[in-house]
Design a protein around this motif. Structure first.
Motif, PDB file in Angstrom:
ATOM      1  N   SER A  90       0.846  -1.185   0.000  1.00 59.11           N
ATOM      2  CA  SER A  90       0.000   0.000   0.000  1.00 59.11           C
ATOM      3  C   SER A  90       0.882   1.234   0.000  1.00 59.11           C
ATOM      4  O   SER A  90       1.599   1.493   0.969  1.00 59.11           O
ATOM      5  N   ASP A  91       0.849   1.984  -1.092  1.00 58.91           N
ATOM      6  CA  ASP A  91       1.589   3.234  -1.166  1.00 58.91           C
ATOM      7  C   ASP A  91       0.747   4.404  -0.684  1.00 58.91           C
ATOM      8  O   ASP A  91       1.236   5.532  -0.606  1.00 58.91           O
ATOM      9  N   THR A  92      -0.522   4.156  -0.393  1.00 55.55           N
ATOM     10  CA  THR A  92      -1.413   5.204   0.095  1.00 55.55           C
ATOM     11  C   THR A  92      -2.178   4.689   1.307  1.00 55.55           C
ATOM     12  O   THR A  92      -2.955   3.741   1.198  1.00 55.55           O
ATOM     13  N   THR A  93      -1.954   5.312   2.445  1.00 56.26           N
ATOM     14  CA  THR A  93      -2.694   4.980   3.665  1.00 56.26           C
ATOM     15  C   THR A  93      -3.092   6.288   4.332  1.00 56.26           C
ATOM     16  O   THR A  93      -2.242   7.141   4.605  1.00 56.26           O
ATOM     17  N   ILE A  94      -4.379   6.450   4.564  1.00 58.20           N
ATOM     18  CA  ILE A  94      -4.913   7.693   5.126  1.00 58.20           C
ATOM     19  C   ILE A  94      -5.805   7.359   6.312  1.00 58.20           C
ATOM     20  O   ILE A  94      -6.711   6.532   6.205  1.00 58.20           O
ATOM     21  N   LEU A  95      -5.554   8.010   7.433  1.00 61.49           N
ATOM     22  CA  LEU A  95      -6.403   7.868   8.617  1.00 61.49           C
ATOM     23  C   LEU A  95      -7.402   9.020   8.607  1.00 61.49           C
ATOM     24  O   LEU A  95      -7.031  10.193   8.724  1.00 61.49           O
ATOM     25  N   LEU A  96      -8.671   8.684   8.452  1.00 61.44           N
ATOM     26  CA  LEU A  96      -9.740   9.686   8.384  1.00 61.44           C
ATOM     27  C   LEU A  96     -10.419   9.782   9.745  1.00 61.44           C
ATOM     28  O   LEU A  96     -10.981   8.801  10.230  1.00 61.44           O
ATOM     29  N   HIS A  97     -10.369  10.966  10.347  1.00 58.95           N
ATOM     30  CA  HIS A  97     -11.007  11.193  11.655  1.00 58.95           C
ATOM     31  C   HIS A  97     -12.282  12.000  11.469  1.00 58.95           C
ATOM     32  O   HIS A  97     -12.258  13.106  10.907  1.00 58.95           O
ATOM     33  N   LEU A  98     -13.403  11.452  11.937  1.00 56.73           N
ATOM     34  CA  LEU A  98     -14.684  12.146  11.918  1.00 56.73           C
ATOM     35  C   LEU A  98     -15.071  12.435  13.358  1.00 56.73           C
ATOM     36  O   LEU A  98     -15.318  11.510  14.138  1.00 56.73           O
ATOM     37  N   PRO A  99     -15.123  13.711  13.763  1.00 58.55           N
ATOM     38  CA  PRO A  99     -15.445  14.035  15.152  1.00 58.55           C
ATOM     39  C   PRO A  99     -16.887  13.732  15.493  1.00 58.55           C
ATOM     40  O   PRO A  99     -17.726  13.502  14.613  1.00 58.55           O
ATOM     41  N   GLN A 100     -17.164  13.761  16.762  1.00 52.76           N
ATOM     42  CA  GLN A 100     -18.508  13.427  17.230  1.00 52.76           C
ATOM     43  C   GLN A 100     -19.557  14.362  16.641  1.00 52.76           C
ATOM     44  O   GLN A 100     -20.658  13.926  16.284  1.00 52.76           O
ATOM     45  N   ASP A 101     -19.239  15.654  16.490  1.00 53.73           N
ATOM     46  CA  ASP A 101     -20.241  16.595  15.996  1.00 53.73           C
ATOM     47  C   ASP A 101     -20.380  16.590  14.478  1.00 53.73           C
ATOM     48  O   ASP A 101     -21.284  17.232  13.932  1.00 53.73           O
ATOM     49  N   ARG A 102     -19.506  15.896  13.764  1.00 51.67           N
ATOM     50  CA  ARG A 102     -19.533  15.778  12.299  1.00 51.67           C
ATOM     51  C   ARG A 102     -19.524  17.142  11.610  1.00 51.67           C
ATOM     52  O   ARG A 102     -20.089  17.311  10.542  1.00 51.67           O
ATOM     53  N   ARG A 103     -18.824  18.093  12.215  1.00 56.20           N
ATOM     54  CA  ARG A 103     -18.704  19.411  11.598  1.00 56.20           C
ATOM     55  C   ARG A 103     -17.401  19.580  10.835  1.00 56.20           C
ATOM     56  O   ARG A 103     -17.155  20.635  10.249  1.00 56.20           O
ATOM     57  N   SER A 104     -16.562  18.568  10.873  1.00 55.08           N
ATOM     58  CA  SER A 104     -15.297  18.618  10.145  1.00 55.08           C
ATOM     59  C   SER A 104     -14.853  17.193   9.858  1.00 55.08           C
ATOM     60  O   SER A 104     -15.467  16.226  10.326  1.00 55.08           O
ATOM     61  N   ALA A 105     -13.788  17.069   9.091  1.00 59.67           N
ATOM     62  CA  ALA A 105     -13.166  15.771   8.808  1.00 59.67           C
ATOM     63  C   ALA A 105     -11.681  16.026   8.615  1.00 59.67           C
ATOM     64  O   ALA A 105     -11.296  16.998   7.962  1.00 59.67           O
ATOM     65  N   THR A 106     -10.847  15.167   9.197  1.00 58.75           N
ATOM     66  CA  THR A 106      -9.407  15.328   9.097  1.00 58.75           C
ATOM     67  C   THR A 106      -8.794  14.060   8.522  1.00 58.75           C
ATOM     68  O   THR A 106      -8.953  12.982   9.099  1.00 58.75           O
ATOM     69  N   ALA A 107      -8.134  14.177   7.377  1.00 61.52           N
ATOM     70  CA  ALA A 107      -7.513  13.043   6.697  1.00 61.52           C
ATOM     71  C   ALA A 107      -5.997  13.163   6.822  1.00 61.52           C
ATOM     72  O   ALA A 107      -5.407  14.124   6.328  1.00 61.52           O
ATOM     73  N   VAL A 108      -5.382  12.193   7.496  1.00 60.49           N
ATOM     74  CA  VAL A 108      -3.949  12.233   7.779  1.00 60.49           C
ATOM     75  C   VAL A 108      -3.242  11.156   6.963  1.00 60.49           C
ATOM     76  O   VAL A 108      -3.498   9.955   7.143  1.00 60.49           O
ATOM     77  N   SER A 109      -2.348  11.567   6.077  1.00 59.27           N
ATOM     78  CA  SER A 109      -1.573  10.615   5.279  1.00 59.27           C
ATOM     79  C   SER A 109      -0.409  10.075   6.101  1.00 59.27           C
ATOM     80  O   SER A 109       0.262  10.825   6.817  1.00 59.27           O
ATOM     81  N   ILE A 110      -0.174   8.770   5.977  1.00 59.42           N
ATOM     82  CA  ILE A 110       0.959   8.123   6.632  1.00 59.42           C
ATOM     83  C   ILE A 110       1.932   7.702   5.543  1.00 59.42           C
ATOM     84  O   ILE A 110       1.585   6.897   4.668  1.00 59.42           O
ATOM     85  N   PRO A 111       3.158   8.229   5.550  1.00 62.37           N
ATOM     86  CA  PRO A 111       4.104   7.933   4.463  1.00 62.37           C
ATOM     87  C   PRO A 111       4.426   6.447   4.363  1.00 62.37           C
ATOM     88  O   PRO A 111       4.598   5.763   5.379  1.00 62.37           O
ATOM     89  N   ARG A 112       4.520   5.967   3.163  1.00 64.85           N
ATOM     90  CA  ARG A 112       4.857   4.560   2.931  1.00 64.85           C
ATOM     91  C   ARG A 112       6.256   4.241   3.443  1.00 64.85           C
ATOM     92  O   ARG A 112       6.551   3.117   3.836  1.00 64.85           O
TER      93      ARG A 112
END
Length: 407
Positions: free
Chosen positions: A112-134
């Motif tokens: 996997s050359d692409t791995t992203i941790l997507l965080h959805l907060p409890q209020d669902r007013r934002s989304a944060t996608a964090v890339s993890i380098p291969r």
């Protein structure tokens, strides 16, 4: 019996006569309209049920990863934020299957050359996608391999986790690295990625220079481009023909592409338009492998519904703070305490902000603006008439879907 005129079956003068022929026709018409309406309702219900079952049956459930994660439940991080969700998105370079065979010989393994941790907060007013380098060097636990054997725990390059032990090994590696509980995961391959991009009519990007990369099967002119299937895949995979050839630039390009994709989906009203939503759902459900919790149309719909109203400027993309690994500059290592500050914010469902990199060459790509205020520092209770200072929100280098325009 005869009437006064001697006509059998008649009625006396002034009596009720036989209903006019037009009234009978009206009744028959109403009866046919009623039957037609019932037929349409039944047909619509049957069609809806068929479509639901088709989409629901498209999804591949990753039961082996679920079983492996249950085996190591005691060592996994606890849920610290009720209602928040963390979803690991994994791009597989598997060559198995007719859609992926054209990209190389199937050797029975995948990375996997692409791995992203997507965080959805409890209020669902934002989304944060964090890339993890291969190429990030990290601790990979002992993992179950496809042949039933187990690897030894070791310190190695991050993307080996997926090759050695698939999604379960990658999830456990991410959890060990970040301390964040992964609630769900999705794995998508080359063919699936192309289908999803095509389902929304392509994604727009802007190129400063023309691109000619035979390895990525990509040839594009400079300027504004709407990329579909094969071109889109080549764009997010290309490494040596764009920029300085680093994986860092590729991750930045992937984040910009995903930002454009999110903006396209929201601006076209795809999520609220059934005629546009169905092709996307068909492509998505037939393209992903997920954990049992998401392996249903209902599960995916609940996920999408929670994200559809998030403003594009609150859909954030960033990469874990990292720097060249001292023993080998071709690998990465975390920058501390910046990385732990990011992980802590996500664990506790606290906000982060992102900003473009500073133009000065000395600025660190992972620089955090503002230090945390230590608990209890020069603060008093509200009863004493003082105001408790707020802890500043950490800012990391990144972008948002709202900045995905061609300029």
């Amino acid at each position: 019996m005869t009437d006064s005129a001697g006509i059998p079956g008649g009625t006396a003068a002034g009596g009720a006569g036989r209903p006019p022929r037009s009234r009978g026709r009206r009744r028959r018409l109403l009866r046919w309209i009623g039957l037609g309406a019932v037929f349409l309702v039944l047909a619509g219900t049957a069609t809806g049920w068929w479509l639901y079952n088709k989409l629901d049956g498209n999804i591949t459930e990753d039961t082996s990863a679920a079983a492996e994660l249950r085996r190591y439940e005691r060592e996994r991080p606890a849920h610290l934020a009720t209602g928040a969700q963390n979803i690991l998105l994994i791009g597989s370079d598997s060559r198995s299957g007719k859609d992926n065979a054209r990209y190389g010989q199937d050797g029975g393994t995948q990375r996997s050359d692409t791995t992203i941790l997507l965080h959805l907060p409890q209020d669902r007013r934002s989304a944060t996608a964090v890339s993890i380098p291969r190429d990030l060097m990290t601790d990979i636990p002992s993992c179950l391999q496809p042949d039933g054997s187990r690897t030894a725990a070791r310190f190695s390059q991050f993307n080996w986790a997926f090759q050695w032990g698939g999604a379960a090994c990658t999830i456990r590696t991410v959890e060990k690295l970040t301390g964040i509980r992964v609630d769900h995961h999705m794995v998508i391959d080359f063919g699936g990625f192309k289908k999803m991009v095509d389902a929304i009519g392509g994604v727009e990007v802007c190129l400063k220079d023309p691109v000619n990369d035979s390895e990525a099967k990509l040839r594009l002119a400079a300027g504004r481009q709407n990329l579909r299937g094969e071109q889109a895949l080549g764009y997010v995979r290309a490494r040596h023909s764009l920029g300085n050839g680093s994986d860092t630039e590729r991750m930045d390009r992937q984040q910009q592409f995903l930002g454009s994709l999110v903006k396209k989906v929201q601006s076209n009203g795809v999520l609220l338009n059934p005629t546009r939503l169905y092709p996307l759902l068909d492509a998505a459900t037939s393209s992903v492998t997920t954990d049992p919790g998401l392996a249903s149309l209902r599960g995916l719909y609940e996920l999408v519904r929670g994200m559809r109203d998030i403003p594009t400027h609150q859909v954030k993309f960033l990469t874990v703070p990292r720097k060249p690994y001292a023993p080998d500059p071709n690998r990465d290592e975390l920058v501390e305490p910046d990385a732990e500050r990011l992980f802590r914010q996500l664990r506790m469902d606290k906000p982060v902000t992102v900003a473009p990199p500073e133009p000065t060459p000395t600025a660190r790509a992972s620089e955090v603006a503002g230090a945390d205020v230590e608990a209890g520092s020069d603060t008093n209770s509200a009863d004493e008439g003082t105001v408790t200072p707020q802890v500043p929100v950490p800012t990391f280098t990144g972008t948002t879907a709202g900045n995905a325009d061609c300029r």
